[in-house]
Design a protein around this motif. Structure first.
Motif, PDB file in Angstrom:
ATOM      1  N   GLN A 109      -7.867  18.595  -1.651  1.00 46.90           N
ATOM      2  CA  GLN A 109      -8.973  17.717  -2.026  1.00 46.90           C
ATOM      3  C   GLN A 109      -8.425  16.553  -2.851  1.00 46.90           C
ATOM      4  OE1 GLN A 109     -12.172  17.933  -1.046  1.00 46.90           O
ATOM      5  NE2 GLN A 109     -11.760  19.796   0.140  1.00 46.90           N
ATOM      6  N   TRP A 110      -8.871  15.354  -2.520  1.00 49.63           N
ATOM      7  CA  TRP A 110      -8.429  14.165  -3.250  1.00 49.63           C
ATOM      8  C   TRP A 110      -9.423  13.866  -4.360  1.00 49.63           C
ATOM      9  CZ3 TRP A 110      -6.722  10.054   0.941  1.00 49.63           C
ATOM     10  CH2 TRP A 110      -5.567  10.529   1.592  1.00 49.63           C
ATOM     11  N   LYS A 111      -8.993  14.013  -5.583  1.00 47.42           N
ATOM     12  CA  LYS A 111      -9.870  13.718  -6.712  1.00 47.42           C
ATOM     13  C   LYS A 111      -9.091  12.954  -7.773  1.00 47.42           C
ATOM     14  CE  LYS A 111     -12.803  17.808  -6.064  1.00 47.42           C
ATOM     15  NZ  LYS A 111     -13.325  19.068  -6.663  1.00 47.42           N
ATOM     16  N   GLY A 112      -9.747  11.954  -8.344  1.00 47.97           N
ATOM     17  CA  GLY A 112      -9.172  11.210  -9.452  1.00 47.97           C
ATOM     18  C   GLY A 112      -7.832  10.577  -9.142  1.00 47.97           C
ATOM     19  N   GLU A 113      -6.924  10.698 -10.107  1.00 47.23           N
ATOM     20  CA  GLU A 113      -5.606  10.081  -9.981  1.00 47.23           C
ATOM     21  C   GLU A 113      -4.805  10.684  -8.828  1.00 47.23           C
ATOM     22  OE1 GLU A 113      -1.561   9.507 -12.712  1.00 47.23           O
ATOM     23  OE2 GLU A 113      -3.478  10.010 -13.660  1.00 47.23           O
ATOM     24  N   ARG A 114      -4.966  11.968  -8.600  1.00 44.11           N
ATOM     25  CA  ARG A 114      -4.260  12.615  -7.498  1.00 44.11           C
ATOM     26  C   ARG A 114      -4.704  12.035  -6.154  1.00 44.11           C
ATOM     27  NH1 ARG A 114      -4.627  19.048  -5.834  1.00 44.11           N
ATOM     28  NH2 ARG A 114      -3.254  18.921  -4.007  1.00 44.11           N
ATOM     29  N   GLY A 115      -5.990  11.802  -6.015  1.00 46.98           N
ATOM     30  CA  GLY A 115      -6.499  11.230  -4.781  1.00 46.98           C
ATOM     31  C   GLY A 115      -6.001   9.819  -4.556  1.00 46.98           C
ATOM     32  N   ALA A 116      -5.984   9.026  -5.625  1.00 47.47           N
ATOM     33  CA  ALA A 116      -5.504   7.645  -5.520  1.00 47.47           C
ATOM     34  C   ALA A 116      -4.028   7.611  -5.127  1.00 47.47           C
ATOM     35  CB  ALA A 116      -5.717   6.916  -6.846  1.00 47.47           C
ATOM     36  N   LYS A 117      -3.257   8.532  -5.696  1.00 48.16           N
ATOM     37  CA  LYS A 117      -1.830   8.603  -5.375  1.00 48.16           C
ATOM     38  C   LYS A 117      -1.619   9.012  -3.922  1.00 48.16           C
ATOM     39  CE  LYS A 117       2.504  10.717  -6.971  1.00 48.16           C
ATOM     40  NZ  LYS A 117       3.110  11.664  -7.947  1.00 48.16           N
ATOM     41  N   ALA A 118      -2.395   9.981  -3.436  1.00 46.86           N
ATOM     42  CA  ALA A 118      -2.265  10.439  -2.054  1.00 46.86           C
ATOM     43  C   ALA A 118      -2.641   9.328  -1.078  1.00 46.86           C
ATOM     44  CB  ALA A 118      -3.149  11.665  -1.831  1.00 46.86           C
ATOM     45  N   LYS A 149       0.097   6.888  -0.796  1.00 45.81           N
ATOM     46  CA  LYS A 149       1.186   7.395   0.055  1.00 45.81           C
ATOM     47  C   LYS A 149       0.857   7.209   1.531  1.00 45.81           C
ATOM     48  CE  LYS A 149       3.355  10.923  -2.875  1.00 45.81           C
ATOM     49  NZ  LYS A 149       3.656  12.386  -2.994  1.00 45.81           N
ATOM     50  N   TRP A 150      -0.383   7.477   1.905  1.00 46.47           N
ATOM     51  CA  TRP A 150      -0.790   7.292   3.299  1.00 46.47           C
ATOM     52  C   TRP A 150      -0.625   5.839   3.712  1.00 46.47           C
ATOM     53  CZ3 TRP A 150      -5.196  10.403   5.967  1.00 46.47           C
ATOM     54  CH2 TRP A 150      -4.980  11.767   5.776  1.00 46.47           C
ATOM     55  N   ARG A 151      -1.051   4.929   2.858  1.00 40.75           N
ATOM     56  CA  ARG A 151      -0.971   3.504   3.185  1.00 40.75           C
ATOM     57  C   ARG A 151       0.479   3.025   3.238  1.00 40.75           C
ATOM     58  NH1 ARG A 151      -6.282   1.633  -0.426  1.00 40.75           N
ATOM     59  NH2 ARG A 151      -7.789   1.990   1.283  1.00 40.75           N
ATOM     60  N   ALA A 152       1.310   3.508   2.333  1.00 47.87           N
ATOM     61  CA  ALA A 152       2.726   3.153   2.365  1.00 47.87           C
ATOM     62  C   ALA A 152       3.391   3.712   3.621  1.00 47.87           C
ATOM     63  CB  ALA A 152       3.430   3.683   1.116  1.00 47.87           C
ATOM     64  N   THR A 153       2.984   4.910   4.025  1.00 53.39           N
ATOM     65  CA  THR A 153       3.530   5.512   5.245  1.00 53.39           C
ATOM     66  C   THR A 153       3.153   4.687   6.460  1.00 53.39           C
ATOM     67  OG1 THR A 153       3.466   7.737   4.285  1.00 53.39           O
ATOM     68  CG2 THR A 153       3.539   7.578   6.686  1.00 53.39           C
ATOM     69  N   ALA A 154       1.909   4.228   6.527  1.00 55.09           N
ATOM     70  CA  ALA A 154       1.465   3.401   7.652  1.00 55.09           C
ATOM     71  C   ALA A 154       2.252   2.096   7.703  1.00 55.09           C
ATOM     72  CB  ALA A 154      -0.026   3.110   7.531  1.00 55.09           C
ATOM     73  N   ARG A 155       2.531   1.527   6.561  1.00 52.14           N
ATOM     74  CA  ARG A 155       3.309   0.278   6.512  1.00 52.14           C
ATOM     75  C   ARG A 155       4.729   0.500   7.015  1.00 52.14           C
ATOM     76  NH1 ARG A 155       3.973  -4.375   2.522  1.00 52.14           N
ATOM     77  NH2 ARG A 155       6.213  -4.639   2.261  1.00 52.14           N
ATOM     78  N   GLU A 156       5.391   1.561   6.516  1.00 55.53           N
ATOM     79  CA  GLU A 156       6.770   1.814   6.920  1.00 55.53           C
ATOM     80  C   GLU A 156       6.865   2.218   8.385  1.00 55.53           C
ATOM     81  OE1 GLU A 156       9.457   1.054   5.082  1.00 55.53           O
ATOM     82  OE2 GLU A 156       7.884   0.217   3.807  1.00 55.53           O
ATOM     83  N   ALA A 157       5.913   3.032   8.845  1.00 58.21           N
ATOM     84  CA  ALA A 157       5.911   3.426  10.257  1.00 58.21           C
ATOM     85  C   ALA A 157       5.601   2.231  11.155  1.00 58.21           C
ATOM     86  CB  ALA A 157       4.892   4.539  10.494  1.00 58.21           C
ATOM     87  N   GLY A 158       4.764   1.324  10.671  1.00 55.74           N
ATOM     88  CA  GLY A 158       4.477   0.111  11.428  1.00 55.74           C
ATOM     89  C   GLY A 158       5.722  -0.739  11.610  1.00 55.74           C
ATOM     90  N   LYS A 159       6.512  -0.843  10.560  1.00 59.07           N
ATOM     91  CA  LYS A 159       7.775  -1.584  10.653  1.00 59.07           C
ATOM     92  C   LYS A 159       8.739  -0.902  11.610  1.00 59.07           C
ATOM     93  CE  LYS A 159       9.696  -2.628   6.757  1.00 59.07           C
ATOM     94  NZ  LYS A 159      10.167  -2.485   5.374  1.00 59.07           N
ATOM     95  N   GLN A 160       8.885   0.422  11.451  1.00 59.70           N
ATOM     96  CA  GLN A 160       9.841   1.177  12.256  1.00 59.70           C
ATOM     97  C   GLN A 160       9.500   1.098  13.740  1.00 59.70           C
ATOM     98  OE1 GLN A 160       9.210   4.329  13.966  1.00 59.70           O
ATOM     99  NE2 GLN A 160      11.310   4.248  14.745  1.00 59.70           N
ATOM    100  N   SER A 161       8.211   1.117  14.060  1.00 62.58           N
ATOM    101  CA  SER A 161       7.785   1.103  15.461  1.00 62.58           C
ATOM    102  C   SER A 161       7.600  -0.317  15.996  1.00 62.58           C
ATOM    103  CB  SER A 161       6.491   1.906  15.625  1.00 62.58           C
ATOM    104  OG  SER A 161       5.475   1.422  14.764  1.00 62.58           O
ATOM    105  N   ARG A 162       7.981  -1.311  15.194  1.00 66.48           N
ATOM    106  CA  ARG A 162       7.964  -2.720  15.604  1.00 66.48           C
ATOM    107  C   ARG A 162       6.550  -3.231  15.866  1.00 66.48           C
ATOM    108  NH1 ARG A 162      12.641  -1.225  14.214  1.00 66.48           N
ATOM    109  NH2 ARG A 162      14.528  -1.870  15.323  1.00 66.48           N
TER     110      ARG A 162
END
Length: 245
Positions: free
Chosen positions: A118-127, A130-143
């Motif tokens: 469950q995403w709550k408070g600071e833990r949720g914001a951090k998670a 991470k999802w958004r950073a992963t999408a950015r890096e995967a977007g770069k990797q997959s061109r």
């Protein structure tokens, strides 16, 4: 291999040269070790992009690029959104990574009733970060030059509202009478696909989504993890809609 992709905040036709610095410049110079004459692609991740040729690598984090004209990649149609129930551990980032690689347009984290995480408070914001950073890096990797949007964590009622506005809405569930491979798909518009958690979509959620217009579909004869089901289903839809043709 196609040219490596680097992300910039803004990409305008402001001249033939562009200086890539900061973390992206450091990655290009110190990690990729790009040298004059090598090709690169710069993008804002929102569809604007330009090809370029390295003119100079300066220090440890500064790349001077001879830039060609800025172009814009139109949004794909039909647009595919995956509502992804929150998996355990780092399986959420795995789901985001692979869905980005195959070409999903938007990802909505879903706090389903049976989610252990469950995403709550600071833990949720951090998670979410991470999802958004992963999408950015995967977007770069997959061109990719248009990265998937990763929305805020949604409740089941918010998911139902999203499904109600879709041109085709589906919930991956073993109770489905029809395989997703046989579903009638729209030629354009919005496709929304719901992937449940490890414990499955609850009967109450199924009823809520059905009322919103989402039908249950089977993906295949085997049971996939929540972290891989969305990627497999999205690949199927991308092929069937002609986006992979």
């Amino acid at each position: 291999m196609t040219a490596p992709v680097f992300v910039v905040d803004r990409l305008d036709d402001n001249g033939p040269e562009f200086v890539l610095d900061g973390p992206e410049g450091r990655h290009a110079v110190s990690v990729k070790r790009l040298r004059p004459g090598e090709d690169v692609v710069l993008t804002d991740g929102r569809g604007h992009w330009a090809e370029g040729v390295v003119k100079a690598a300066e220090g440890k984090d500064r790349l001077v690029v001879q830039l060609h004209a800025v172009r814009e990649e139109p949004e794909e149609s039909p647009r595919i959104t995956v509502v992804q129930a929150l998996p355990k551990g780092d399986r959420g980032e795995l789901a985001v990574e692979t869905m980005t690689e195959v070409g999903v347009d938007a990802i909505v984290p879903w706090a389903a009733a049976r989610c252990i995480t469950q995403w709550k408070g600071e833990r949720g914001a951090k998670a979410l970060s991470k999802w958004r950073a992963t999408a950015r890096e995967a977007g770069k990797q997959s061109r990719r030059v248009r990265f998937p949007e990763v929305g805020e964590a949604a409740t089941s009622k918010q998911v139902a509202a999203l499904l109600a506005g879709a041109d085709f809405a589906a919930v991956l569930h073993e109770s489905g009478d029809e395989p997703l491979a046989a579903a009638e798909l729209p030629a354009d518009g919005e496709i929304v696909l719901v992937v449940g958690p490890e414990g499955g979509v609850s009967p109450e959620e199924l009823a809520l989504f059905e009322e919103a217009g989402a039908k249950a579909y089977r993906l295949g004869p085997t049971v996939l993890r929540t972290s891989t089901a969305g990627t497999a289903a999205a690949a199927l839809l991308l092929g069937r809609t002609g986006r992979w043709s």
